[in-house]
Scaffold this motif. Structure first.
Motif, PDB file in Angstrom:
ATOM      1  N   SER A  10     -54.443 -34.670  -8.067  1.00 42.07           N
ATOM      2  CA  SER A  10     -55.673 -34.829  -7.295  1.00 42.07           C
ATOM      3  C   SER A  10     -56.707 -33.809  -7.768  1.00 42.07           C
ATOM      4  CB  SER A  10     -55.398 -34.646  -5.803  1.00 42.07           C
ATOM      5  OG  SER A  10     -54.602 -35.694  -5.301  1.00 42.07           O
ATOM      6  N   LEU A  11     -57.955 -34.090  -7.424  1.00 43.27           N
ATOM      7  CA  LEU A  11     -59.032 -33.183  -7.797  1.00 43.27           C
ATOM      8  C   LEU A  11     -59.000 -31.955  -6.891  1.00 43.27           C
ATOM      9  CD1 LEU A  11     -61.541 -32.771  -9.595  1.00 43.27           C
ATOM     10  CD2 LEU A  11     -62.886 -33.915  -7.819  1.00 43.27           C
ATOM     11  N   ARG A  12     -58.818 -30.778  -7.500  1.00 40.39           N
ATOM     12  CA  ARG A  12     -58.749 -29.527  -6.746  1.00 40.39           C
ATOM     13  C   ARG A  12     -60.120 -28.847  -6.671  1.00 40.39           C
ATOM     14  NH1 ARG A  12     -54.363 -26.147  -6.098  1.00 40.39           N
ATOM     15  NH2 ARG A  12     -53.248 -27.166  -7.799  1.00 40.39           N
ATOM     16  N   ASN A  43     -62.767 -15.921 -16.536  1.00 36.12           N
ATOM     17  CA  ASN A  43     -62.207 -15.753 -15.191  1.00 36.12           C
ATOM     18  C   ASN A  43     -61.703 -17.081 -14.629  1.00 36.12           C
ATOM     19  OD1 ASN A  43     -62.648 -12.941 -13.587  1.00 36.12           O
ATOM     20  ND2 ASN A  43     -64.127 -13.132 -15.244  1.00 36.12           N
ATOM     21  N   ILE A  44     -62.415 -18.155 -14.908  1.00 38.79           N
ATOM     22  CA  ILE A  44     -61.990 -19.473 -14.424  1.00 38.79           C
ATOM     23  C   ILE A  44     -60.685 -19.880 -15.108  1.00 38.79           C
ATOM     24  CG2 ILE A  44     -62.591 -21.924 -14.379  1.00 38.79           C
ATOM     25  CD1 ILE A  44     -65.509 -21.097 -14.051  1.00 38.79           C
ATOM     26  N   VAL A  45     -60.562 -19.601 -16.395  1.00 36.41           N
ATOM     27  CA  VAL A  45     -59.318 -19.922 -17.113  1.00 36.41           C
ATOM     28  C   VAL A  45     -58.144 -19.160 -16.494  1.00 36.41           C
ATOM     29  CG1 VAL A  45     -58.098 -19.695 -19.314  1.00 36.41           C
ATOM     30  CG2 VAL A  45     -60.444 -20.547 -19.284  1.00 36.41           C
ATOM     31  N   THR A  46     -58.356 -17.865 -16.195  1.00 38.78           N
ATOM     32  CA  THR A  46     -57.293 -17.070 -15.579  1.00 38.78           C
ATOM     33  C   THR A  46     -56.928 -17.628 -14.210  1.00 38.78           C
ATOM     34  OG1 THR A  46     -58.057 -15.095 -16.749  1.00 38.78           O
ATOM     35  CG2 THR A  46     -56.643 -14.757 -14.840  1.00 38.78           C
ATOM     36  N   TRP A  47     -57.934 -17.978 -13.414  1.00 40.50           N
ATOM     37  CA  TRP A  47     -57.675 -18.581 -12.093  1.00 40.50           C
ATOM     38  C   TRP A  47     -56.886 -19.882 -12.246  1.00 40.50           C
ATOM     39  CZ3 TRP A  47     -59.158 -23.385 -10.314  1.00 40.50           C
ATOM     40  CH2 TRP A  47     -58.972 -23.631  -8.950  1.00 40.50           C
ATOM     41  N   MET A  48     -57.263 -20.687 -13.204  1.00 37.05           N
ATOM     42  CA  MET A  48     -56.602 -21.971 -13.429  1.00 37.05           C
ATOM     43  C   MET A  48     -55.110 -21.789 -13.688  1.00 37.05           C
ATOM     44  SD  MET A  48     -57.201 -24.517 -16.676  1.00 37.05           S
ATOM     45  CE  MET A  48     -56.383 -23.339 -17.787  1.00 37.05           C
ATOM     46  N   ALA A  90     -54.311 -30.692 -15.860  1.00 38.86           N
ATOM     47  CA  ALA A  90     -52.998 -30.548 -15.218  1.00 38.86           C
ATOM     48  C   ALA A  90     -53.070 -29.762 -13.919  1.00 38.86           C
ATOM     49  CB  ALA A  90     -52.029 -29.863 -16.184  1.00 38.86           C
ATOM     50  N   PHE A  91     -54.139 -28.980 -13.743  1.00 37.83           N
ATOM     51  CA  PHE A  91     -54.268 -28.146 -12.553  1.00 37.83           C
ATOM     52  C   PHE A  91     -55.275 -28.711 -11.555  1.00 37.83           C
ATOM     53  CE2 PHE A  91     -53.052 -25.534 -16.177  1.00 37.83           C
ATOM     54  CZ  PHE A  91     -51.926 -24.900 -15.696  1.00 37.83           C
ATOM     55  N   GLY A  92     -55.798 -29.909 -11.827  1.00 34.10           N
ATOM     56  CA  GLY A  92     -56.739 -30.540 -10.902  1.00 34.10           C
ATOM     57  C   GLY A  92     -58.145 -29.988 -10.981  1.00 34.10           C
ATOM     58  N   LEU A  93     -58.480 -29.281 -12.067  1.00 35.38           N
ATOM     59  CA  LEU A  93     -59.827 -28.733 -12.241  1.00 35.38           C
ATOM     60  C   LEU A  93     -60.618 -29.652 -13.160  1.00 35.38           C
ATOM     61  CD1 LEU A  93     -61.976 -26.493 -11.943  1.00 35.38           C
ATOM     62  CD2 LEU A  93     -60.884 -25.319 -13.874  1.00 35.38           C
TER      63      LEU A  93
END
Length: 857
Positions: free
Chosen positions: A326-328, A313-318, A361-364
């Protein structure tokens, strides 16, 4: 230490440590939060202090309002909720360990008081005051989730079987990867010891998931079980499904899943909050959350099942997020052992590796922690840019960590050749860590600061239940229940509202047939939203005694309805939105003084409106009220149409919320919560960018002063050496003169030489003093510049922190051509006419049956 200067985006982790002297230095260690986008690994044996270090880091993330999902296999991280800003013994008392009190030969009260004193003194020693604990409490929302249990906030896994909401054709590889992980986790949960990729069980389940997810249709366990028995796909490869996987064998597999679903202990997996990552990161009001998943009570197969679903689910959200430097957000995994092994391929490994490779790349940021450094896939961990290394138990642990660390250094393009990591690791003690950061030139040895949260140790399920009791009650009242499916409303219910046979015909003032209208006068019927049973219950709730319902009839009264499409265009902001407005003027109608400004806006659309009355029971109607004569006129309808167009042109406005400094606005289809989350991330990025520019500006100035300082320090060393040499020569000369005096040799030359040496010594001393003065001035200049940098950095932090509330509203007006009236006509408004006896006499009341308007114009 001095009270720390608060600076968002910089995590206060501790202070530098001198390994040779074995003491803490006064130089604080501040870690740039953005460096976590390249992920971090923390390793250390039991007792190394890694829990204290990680909780301190997570506290800093909370203060910086960085949302975090935390996986807690042992229960240590639940200590994050033990925040006591008053530092009062009574706050600690429920949480101290009675066994510890007994070993200290103290009562619970005495031990709680000693712990409170320990925490108060420990925090003061690190420059942390109680106000900072309050800041932590106010900055983030902390919640403990307990999948498979209702001790904390329960978690429903059904949402994890729902379609991911991604376009399948554009994201086929990613969706299939998620299907693979989900299928492997499900097979492990039911105890099917088969190949999670190549077995016929895995292939069948994967095809079932792909069939439904391709159509963006959700799955649940019930549908999955029936689909195993009767697959929606009839061919797998070149074989038909019955040849590939016979029906008898499929039935046995379906039984395994049905047994799981039927087990009473599994019901807790189907209740509670869904695994909606966006809502795990942010509360309903947009406040960042720290969502802790406590899984100490789960079996190994249940842990693997749940963690795999969560990671997928976290991968899909990402993949749905925009790119950022920046840190998201953060994902914290407290004990990675068994979930990222070097050779085996458990279901959790693939999504973890995906996050380590792509989340940057997505700040995660991903933080992985372990006390078992041997059984880890260090090829995957070469993506980690930060390593926190504490005391290690065995030599093989140290060798394995060094192997991974050197791999990470090489991956970052460094060599690390000048640093003797082996020696450094051998000298580490409790709470002393080696910090290697690919974004820094040299590693740092530091001692961790005192944790603001009470480090009580792992909490049990009972303690979690106690801790979360009030929070679960608050969540249940604050979060409205969301039905899983719309509930159909019954239009006619003979049992709830009996209608005696032979009841009278039309009520007074109503007729059994609708009035005849002209062909050019449109007429429509509003749908029934409140059935007759609900109408009678509504009356009963407001009555002082039991009602005896005699009859319930459906009546329609006339009103004027207008529907139009209004477009709002703002080319500068690239807004081009169309709004459908359905306005209603209920009876009584006076068309001579008709004003659309007095109409109300309905929440339904034209698609919901009916072209015929709804059917009800025998003798219940429908019955119709008369229509004003002037309403049955095509010319009057044209006049009303013109008035509606004019009124909408002059009065329709699209209100948008704007943040002037960031140049952002709330999109028409964006909720206030979503806009606030977007603003927080944009403010963080703007803050980081300004701080970067400021640091670059001062970096040259500080570097220049430090170069001068080093040069002057070399000059001082040279001057001091020269001074010592001159002083030695002077002393030798004085000695020679004294000896000559006693042996009877007097020489003016000797006296002159001594005076000369004295002058040279004085000159050398003067040069030493001058160098010291210059060094002191340079050090003062450097301190002044650094303080100026700190002050301006704080101003930037405060500016962006406070600017989040600087929202203004603006309005977009439509152009004349942007107003399009779709229809104006007569609307029939349904109501229930309820006749009942209240114990004394018969009464009749009218209850509107259509959805009451919520907005007045």
């Amino acid at each position: 230490m001095q009270k720390i200067a608060e600076r968002l985006g910089s995590f206060y982790l501790g202070a530098e440590y001198d390994l040779k002297k074995g003491q803490r230095l006064e130089t604080p260690v501040n870690y740039d939060a953005r460096d976590l986008t390249t992920h971090a690994v923390c390793v250390g044996m039991t007792g190394s202090g890694k829990t204290g270090l990680c909780i301190g880091l997570l506290e800093e993330a909370g203060i910086d309002r960085v949302p975090t999902i935390l996986i807690d296999p042992k229960g240590d991280i639940t200590n994050l909720l033990l925040q006591f800003p008053d530092l009062h013994p009574d706050d600690f008392k429920p949480w101290v360990n009675p066994d510890d009190a007994r070993r200290k030969d103290k009562t619970i009260d005495e031990f709680a008081e000693s712990v409170a004193d320990l925490w108060r003194n420990g925090l003061a020693d690190w420059g942390i005051d109680p106000e900072r604990i309050r800041m932590l409490q106010e900055s983030a929302d902390f919640t403990i989730y307990t999948p498979g249990s209702d001790a904390g906030v329960p978690v429903s896994i059904l949402g994890s079987l729902a379609a991911p909401g991604l376009d399948f054709e554009a994201n086929a590889e990613a969706v299939r990867a998620r299907i693979g992980g989900t299928v492997a986790a499900l097979l492990g949960l039911v105890g099917l010891d088969v190949d999670p990729v190549r077995s016929r069980e895995a292939i069948l389940l994967s095809n079932i998931f792909e069939h439904y997810w391709k159509q963006n249709k959700n799955l649940d366990l019930t549908k999955l079980i029936t689909s195993i028995q009767n697959p929606p796909v009839r061919q797998l490869g070149v074989f038909d499904v019955d040849t590939f996987f016979p029906e008898k064998d499929r039935f046995a597999m379906a039984i395994d899943f049905n047994n799981l679903l039927a087990a009473p202990s599994f019901q807790s997996w189907l209740q509670g909050d869904t695994l909606d990552v966006d809502r795990l990161f942010y509360a309903e009001d947009g406040k960042p959350r720290h969502s802790i998943f406590y899984i100490a009570h789960l079996s190994d197969s249940e842990r693997m099942f749940f963690i795999t679903l969560l990671l997928e689910n976290i991968v899909t959200w990402m993949r749905r997020q925009a790119g950022t430097t920046s840190l998201r957000a953060l994902l914290y995994f407290d004990e990675i052992f068994g979930f990222l092994p070097p050779t085996a391929e458990p279901p959790s490994k693939r999504p973890l590796l995906t996050l380590l490779k792509q989340a940057r790349a997505f700040g995660l940021g991903v933080i992985l922690v372990t006390q078992n450094p041997v059984d880890l896939d260090y090829k995957g961990l070469t993506n980690a840019g930060t390593w926190f290394i504490g005391k290690l138990q065995a030599e093989r642990d140290k060798d394995r960590v060094l192997q991974g660390l050197k791999g990470a250094i090489a991956e970052a393009g460094g060599s690390g050749g000048k640093v003797d990591y082996d020696t450094l690791l051998s000298k580490l003690s409790s709470r002393v860590f080696l910090l290697h950061n690919v974004h820094s030139n040299q590693p740092i040895v530091f001692q961790t600061r005192w944790a603001m949260s009470y480090l009580r140790g792992p909490l049990t399920k009972t303690q979690v239940s106690t801790l979360m009791k009030s929070r679960k009650q608050a969540l249940s009242t604050a979060t409205p229940a969301r039905p899983s499916a719309p509930v159909a409303k019954s239009v006619a219910s003979a049992t709830s509202a009996p209608t005696p046979a032979g009841q009278p015909g039309a009520p007074e003032g109503f007729s059994t047939t609708a009035p005849s209208l002209g062909m050019d006068v449109p007429q429509v019927f509003l749908p029934i939203d409140l059935d007759e049973g609900e109408a009678t219950r509504h009356l009963s709730q407001n009555a002082s005694q039991q009602l005896n319902v005699e009859r319930v009839q459906l009546v329609y009264e006339p009103g004027v309805i207008g529907a139009a499409d209004v477009r709002f265009v703002d080319q500068k902001r690239k807004i081009n939105e169309q709004a459908e407005k359905v306005l209603l003027m209920p009876a009584p109608i006076d068309l001579r003084r008709f004003d659309w400004g007095e109409a109300t806006r309905l929440s339904i659309t034209l698609r919901d409106i009916l072209d015929a009355p709804e059917e009800v029971g025998e003798n219940q109607g429908p019955f119709f009220a008369p229509v004003p004569e002037d309403a049955n006129s095509s010319q009057e309808i044209k006049n009303l149409t013109k008035k509606l167009s004019d009124w909408l042109f002059y009065n329709s406005r699209q209100t948008i919320t704007v943040h002037p400094e960031l140049g952002l606005f709330q999109h028409p289809d964006e909720t206030p919560r979503e806009f606030k989350i977007r603003l927080q991330q944009a403010a963080r990025e703007a803050r980081d960018e300004e701080v970067d520019k400021l640091e670059q500006k001062y970096e040259k100035q500080i570097a220049g002063l430090q170069t001068k300082l080093r040069k002057e320090e070399r000059e001082l060393a040279k001057d001091e050496a020269d001074y010592q040499a001159r002083k030695q020569q002077e002393l030798v000369g004085i000695g020679e003169s004294v000896v000559g005096f006693f042996v009877g040799r007097r020489s003016t030359r000797a006296v002159s030489s001594a005076m000369s040496k004295r002058r040279m010594t004085s000159k050398a001393l003067q040069e030493v003093e001058e160098s010291k003065d210059v060094i002191e001035d340079l050090q003062a200049d450097i301190q002044e510049v650094e303080e100026e940098l700190q002050e301006q950095t704080q101003e930037i932090t405060d500016k962006w922190e406070n600017l989040l509330e600087n929202l203004v509203t603006e309005e977009i007006s439509p152009r004349r051509t942007d107003v399009h009236v779709v229809m104006v006509g007569l609307a029939w408004l349904p109501s229930w006419l309820v006749t009942y006896r209240d114990g004394r006499r018969s009464r009749t009341e009218t209850v509107p049956a259509y959805a009451l308007p919520s907005e007045t114009h």
